[in-house]
Design a protein around this motif. Structure first.
Motif, PDB file in Angstrom:
ATOM      1  N   SER A  89       0.849  -1.191   0.000  1.00 34.41           N
ATOM      2  CA  SER A  89       0.000   0.000   0.000  1.00 34.41           C
ATOM      3  C   SER A  89       0.881   1.237   0.000  1.00 34.41           C
ATOM      4  O   SER A  89       1.973   1.225   0.582  1.00 34.41           O
ATOM      5  N   TYR A 131       0.966   5.516   0.740  1.00 35.26           N
ATOM      6  CA  TYR A 131       0.317   6.634   1.420  1.00 35.26           C
ATOM      7  C   TYR A 131       1.120   7.916   1.179  1.00 35.26           C
ATOM      8  O   TYR A 131       2.341   7.891   1.037  1.00 35.26           O
ATOM      9  N   GLN A 158       1.867  11.544   3.051  1.00 40.98           N
ATOM     10  CA  GLN A 158       1.768  12.221   4.337  1.00 40.98           C
ATOM     11  C   GLN A 158       2.194  13.672   4.191  1.00 40.98           C
ATOM     12  O   GLN A 158       3.323  13.968   3.788  1.00 40.98           O
ATOM     13  N   GLN A 169      -2.863  17.553   5.306  1.00 39.79           N
ATOM     14  CA  GLN A 169      -3.840  16.494   5.040  1.00 39.79           C
ATOM     15  C   GLN A 169      -3.582  15.217   5.811  1.00 39.79           C
ATOM     16  O   GLN A 169      -4.417  14.301   5.785  1.00 39.79           O
ATOM     17  N   GLY A 170      -2.452  15.125   6.478  1.00 40.46           N
ATOM     18  CA  GLY A 170      -2.151  13.917   7.228  1.00 40.46           C
ATOM     19  C   GLY A 170      -1.786  12.761   6.312  1.00 40.46           C
ATOM     20  O   GLY A 170      -1.240  12.949   5.232  1.00 40.46           O
ATOM     21  N   LEU A 171      -2.140  11.567   6.747  1.00 37.91           N
ATOM     22  CA  LEU A 171      -1.850  10.355   5.995  1.00 37.91           C
ATOM     23  C   LEU A 171      -3.038   9.994   5.124  1.00 37.91           C
ATOM     24  O   LEU A 171      -4.129   9.771   5.626  1.00 37.91           O
ATOM     25  N   PHE A 228      -4.395   7.540   1.818  1.00 41.68           N
ATOM     26  CA  PHE A 228      -4.187   6.319   1.045  1.00 41.68           C
ATOM     27  C   PHE A 228      -4.167   6.621  -0.447  1.00 41.68           C
ATOM     28  O   PHE A 228      -5.054   7.301  -0.962  1.00 41.68           O
ATOM     29  N   GLU A 241      -3.343   0.313  -3.436  1.00 42.10           N
ATOM     30  CA  GLU A 241      -2.815  -0.951  -2.932  1.00 42.10           C
ATOM     31  C   GLU A 241      -2.695  -1.947  -4.064  1.00 42.10           C
ATOM     32  O   GLU A 241      -3.581  -2.024  -4.938  1.00 42.10           O
ATOM     33  N   LEU A 290       5.839  13.342   2.249  1.00 43.05           N
ATOM     34  CA  LEU A 290       6.524  12.096   2.563  1.00 43.05           C
ATOM     35  C   LEU A 290       5.652  10.971   2.011  1.00 43.05           C
ATOM     36  O   LEU A 290       4.464  10.887   2.326  1.00 43.05           O
ATOM     37  N   LEU A 333       4.948   7.107   1.840  1.00 44.08           N
ATOM     38  CA  LEU A 333       5.209   5.899   2.615  1.00 44.08           C
ATOM     39  C   LEU A 333       4.615   4.693   1.920  1.00 44.08           C
ATOM     40  O   LEU A 333       3.495   4.754   1.405  1.00 44.08           O
ATOM     41  N   GLN A 373       0.042  -3.706   8.661  1.00 45.05           N
ATOM     42  CA  GLN A 373       0.899  -3.170   7.626  1.00 45.05           C
ATOM     43  C   GLN A 373       2.218  -2.735   8.258  1.00 45.05           C
ATOM     44  O   GLN A 373       2.224  -2.078   9.307  1.00 45.05           O
ATOM     45  N   PHE A 374       3.288  -3.063   7.599  1.00 45.83           N
ATOM     46  CA  PHE A 374       4.625  -2.686   8.040  1.00 45.83           C
ATOM     47  C   PHE A 374       5.136  -1.595   7.098  1.00 45.83           C
ATOM     48  O   PHE A 374       5.171  -1.790   5.887  1.00 45.83           O
ATOM     49  N   PHE A 375       5.535  -0.487   7.691  1.00 48.92           N
ATOM     50  CA  PHE A 375       5.876   0.686   6.898  1.00 48.92           C
ATOM     51  C   PHE A 375       7.372   0.817   6.670  1.00 48.92           C
ATOM     52  O   PHE A 375       8.189   0.478   7.544  1.00 48.92           O
ATOM     53  N   GLY A 376       7.698   1.341   5.510  1.00 44.67           N
ATOM     54  CA  GLY A 376       9.065   1.719   5.226  1.00 44.67           C
ATOM     55  C   GLY A 376       9.365   3.097   5.782  1.00 44.67           C
ATOM     56  O   GLY A 376       8.480   3.752   6.334  1.00 44.67           O
ATOM     57  N   PRO A 377      10.606   3.565   5.626  1.00 41.82           N
ATOM     58  CA  PRO A 377      11.001   4.865   6.179  1.00 41.82           C
ATOM     59  C   PRO A 377      10.489   6.054   5.383  1.00 41.82           C
ATOM     60  O   PRO A 377      10.522   7.180   5.870  1.00 41.82           O
ATOM     61  N   TYR A 419      -0.222   3.297  15.687  1.00 40.07           N
ATOM     62  CA  TYR A 419       1.138   3.376  15.168  1.00 40.07           C
ATOM     63  C   TYR A 419       1.851   4.556  15.817  1.00 40.07           C
ATOM     64  O   TYR A 419       1.228   5.533  16.220  1.00 40.07           O
ATOM     65  N   GLN A 435      11.098   9.149  10.238  1.00 39.46           N
ATOM     66  CA  GLN A 435      10.984   7.699  10.115  1.00 39.46           C
ATOM     67  C   GLN A 435       9.590   7.321   9.645  1.00 39.46           C
ATOM     68  O   GLN A 435       8.681   8.153   9.603  1.00 39.46           O
ATOM     69  N   GLY A 436       9.436   6.042   9.306  1.00 39.64           N
ATOM     70  CA  GLY A 436       8.115   5.543   8.960  1.00 39.64           C
ATOM     71  C   GLY A 436       7.308   5.243  10.208  1.00 39.64           C
ATOM     72  O   GLY A 436       7.676   5.642  11.308  1.00 39.64           O
ATOM     73  N   LEU A 437       6.192   4.572  10.030  1.00 39.06           N
ATOM     74  CA  LEU A 437       5.311   4.249  11.146  1.00 39.06           C
ATOM     75  C   LEU A 437       5.632   2.859  11.683  1.00 39.06           C
ATOM     76  O   LEU A 437       5.874   1.923  10.920  1.00 39.06           O
ATOM     77  N   GLN A 483      -5.618  12.270  12.689  1.00 38.46           N
ATOM     78  CA  GLN A 483      -4.707  13.354  12.358  1.00 38.46           C
ATOM     79  C   GLN A 483      -3.410  13.308  13.165  1.00 38.46           C
ATOM     80  O   GLN A 483      -2.503  14.083  12.901  1.00 38.46           O
TER      81      GLN A 483
END
Lengths: 113, 115
Positions: free
Chosen positions: A33, A35, A37, A41-43, A45, A48, A88, A90, A102-106, B36, B42-44, B107
């Motif tokens: 997936s 995203y 950021q 607007q925040g995070l 989607f 996917e 950013l 993600l 879900q496991f996130f990258g940096p 999270y 960094q990421g989450l 948020q």
């Protein structure tokens, strides 16, 4: 087990250019997936992919696209960059079922000038 | 439509004090809920998840959250804050159904820990 990797980590582009971001999921994960950021607007989607098929898409213009390869690695592309695309980006990988975390990258930090 | 509301964009506590970060959700289906944490640049990182088993969920680093259906809440707590807990925290809901791979995030709440 290696985590989710994203390349590049930082990008600077100018308006009108296009960009491709890459994501390598955790070994064995078939779902990726994406995203966006931003402070305002925040995070949000983007889309996917699972086994090379886009299963879901968020409310972003067609300038945002993606794909997934047979090894589950994924790329997203943004064409005709706008200043508002600075964010950013993600990616997250999972096994693909609803209960799977879900496991996130940096992330990739994109700056559009 | 599913949504997540985190009450308080900034929370400040003293080291050793209780941490309480609030999250309320709306969902038309039984929700799967996640917390999270994100450290700068960094990421989450997943702290914990609720997937309809026990309503009290224990996570990493001493955090836990309680799912309360009647209040549509999933607040995150930690009995004693540590300086290393300073970060931004996100509550998220999985939409389920055909909305594959989509988490809807609140948020965020920035947690500051004072010595």
């Amino acid at each position: 087990k290696a985590g989710v990797t994203q390349t590049p980590r930082y990008l600077i582009k100018t308006r009108g250019q296009q960009v491709t971001l890459s994501c390598s999921p955790i070994s064995g994960h078939r779902s990726v997936s994406w995203y966006q950021q931003t402070p305002g607007q925040g995070l949000q989607f983007l889309f996917e992919y699972f086994s090379e098929t886009q299963r879901n898409k968020g409310n972003f213009p067609g300038r945002f696209s993606g794909r997934q390869f047979s090894n589950s690695r994924s790329e997203m592309n943004v064409s005709t960059l706008e200043l508002g695309d600075s964010a950013l980006y993600l990616c997250a990988s999972s096994l693909g079922a609803r209960a799977n975390e879900q496991f996130f990258g940096p992330g990739t930090r994109l700056t559009v000038l | 439509a599913q949504s997540v509301t985190q009450l308080g964009s900034h929370v400040s506590v003293s080291e050793g004090a209780l941490v309480l970060l609030r999250c309320n959700y709306s969902s038309s289906v039984p929700p799967y809920l996640f917390w999270y944490v994100q450290y700068p640049n960094q990421g989450l990182q997943l702290l914990l998840k609720y997937t309809s088993a026990a309503t009290l969920v224990k996570g990493i680093n001493g955090f836990e959250a309680e799912f309360k259906k009647s209040e549509t809440s999933f607040h995150l707590t930690k009995p004693s804050a540590h300086m290393s807990d300073a970060a931004e925290y996100f509550c998220a809901v999985d939409h389920g159904g055909t909305s594959y791979g989509k988490l809807t995030f609140g948020q965020g709440t920035i947690l500051t820990v004072h010595p």
